[in-house]
Write a protein that holds these residues in place. Structure first.
Motif, PDB file in Angstrom:
ATOM      1  N   GLY A  41     -31.295 -78.541 -13.687  1.00 38.88           N
ATOM      2  CA  GLY A  41     -30.274 -78.236 -13.001  1.00 38.88           C
ATOM      3  C   GLY A  41     -28.788 -77.825 -13.599  1.00 38.88           C
ATOM      4  N   ASP A  42     -29.159 -77.808 -14.835  1.00 39.00           N
ATOM      5  CA  ASP A  42     -27.333 -77.630 -15.262  1.00 39.00           C
ATOM      6  C   ASP A  42     -26.790 -76.122 -15.726  1.00 39.00           C
ATOM      7  N   VAL A  43     -26.188 -75.773 -14.427  1.00 44.95           N
ATOM      8  CA  VAL A  43     -25.993 -74.234 -14.590  1.00 44.95           C
ATOM      9  C   VAL A  43     -25.047 -74.206 -15.348  1.00 44.95           C
ATOM     10  N   ASN A  44     -23.894 -74.734 -15.819  1.00 43.64           N
ATOM     11  CA  ASN A  44     -23.019 -74.237 -15.848  1.00 43.64           C
ATOM     12  C   ASN A  44     -22.759 -73.200 -16.326  1.00 43.64           C
ATOM     13  N   PRO A  45     -21.968 -72.354 -16.327  1.00 42.86           N
ATOM     14  CA  PRO A  45     -21.823 -71.260 -16.148  1.00 42.86           C
ATOM     15  C   PRO A  45     -21.676 -70.677 -17.948  1.00 42.86           C
ATOM     16  N   VAL A  46     -20.935 -71.342 -18.840  1.00 44.69           N
ATOM     17  CA  VAL A  46     -20.858 -71.393 -20.372  1.00 44.69           C
ATOM     18  C   VAL A  46     -22.380 -71.576 -20.996  1.00 44.69           C
ATOM     19  N   HIS A  47     -23.440 -71.810 -19.654  1.00 42.58           N
ATOM     20  CA  HIS A  47     -24.815 -71.450 -20.339  1.00 42.58           C
ATOM     21  C   HIS A  47     -25.194 -69.779 -19.993  1.00 42.58           C
ATOM     22  N   LEU A  48     -25.033 -70.115 -18.630  1.00 45.45           N
ATOM     23  CA  LEU A  48     -25.292 -68.487 -18.249  1.00 45.45           C
ATOM     24  C   LEU A  48     -24.772 -67.304 -17.443  1.00 45.45           C
ATOM     25  N   ASP A  49     -23.306 -67.443 -17.745  1.00 39.36           N
ATOM     26  CA  ASP A  49     -23.331 -66.273 -17.912  1.00 39.36           C
ATOM     27  C   ASP A  49     -21.892 -65.656 -18.540  1.00 39.36           C
TER      28      ASP A  49
END
Length: 161
Positions: A41-49
């Motif tokens: 559930g960790d959708v921090n943008p540093v990981h995904l964007d």
């Protein structure tokens, strides 16, 4: 007994010796990064964007810190002590970011055997350049009984692009 890639064999509390060492290696793929985000559930943008991460202190997307923690758990459960191990505690210090396509090697070291089958394990995680990315200690209950199990087959899950 010969251990193949399809089996996992544990090391019992009685067999463990202080100073014993084992390793576990895994490479971070795009699919694993996205699946870890979905599961945690960790959708921090540093990981995904990628665009957002480009403006961050890391200048690119990075792995979730707990992905490295999950690899430590996997190493404890499958390598040392292996199947039957019960995870009790973990300390982690994150030293540098893990990036896509980094290959991490987890080194576990038996630091101390304690009463009631408790064992303190040193945890050192390094990337393919030999740089430390995570350090810490884990406490586990090592298995009493020797076992060799068939490695469970997991589905291959990919992300649609």
């Amino acid at each position: 007994m010969d251990q193949t890639l399809d089996t996992l064999e544990n090391i019992t509390y009685d067999e463990l010796r202080e100073g014993d060492v084992a390793t576990y290696t895994r490479t971070l793929t795009e699919d694993e990064l996205v699946l870890f985000a979905a599961v945690s559930g960790d959708v921090n943008p540093v990981h995904l964007d990628a665009a957002w991460a480009a403006d961050s202190m890391f200048k690119e997307r990075i792995a979730h810190g707990m992905w490295s923690g999950a690899l430590i758990s996997a190493a404890l459960a499958t390598v040392l002590p292996g199947p039957g191990t019960i995870y009790l505690e973990q300390s982690l210090a994150f030293k540098r970011p893990v990036k896509l396509d980094d290959t991490l090697t987890i080194t576990l070291t038996v630091l101390k055997k304690e009463p009631k089958n408790r064992v303190t394990m040193g945890c050192d995680v390094r990337n393919q350049a030999g740089e430390t990315v995570v350090t810490g200690e884990a406490r586990v209950i090592a298995p009493k009984q020797k076992m060799t199990i068939t490695k469970p087959r997991l589905p291959k899950i990919t992300i649609e692009q």
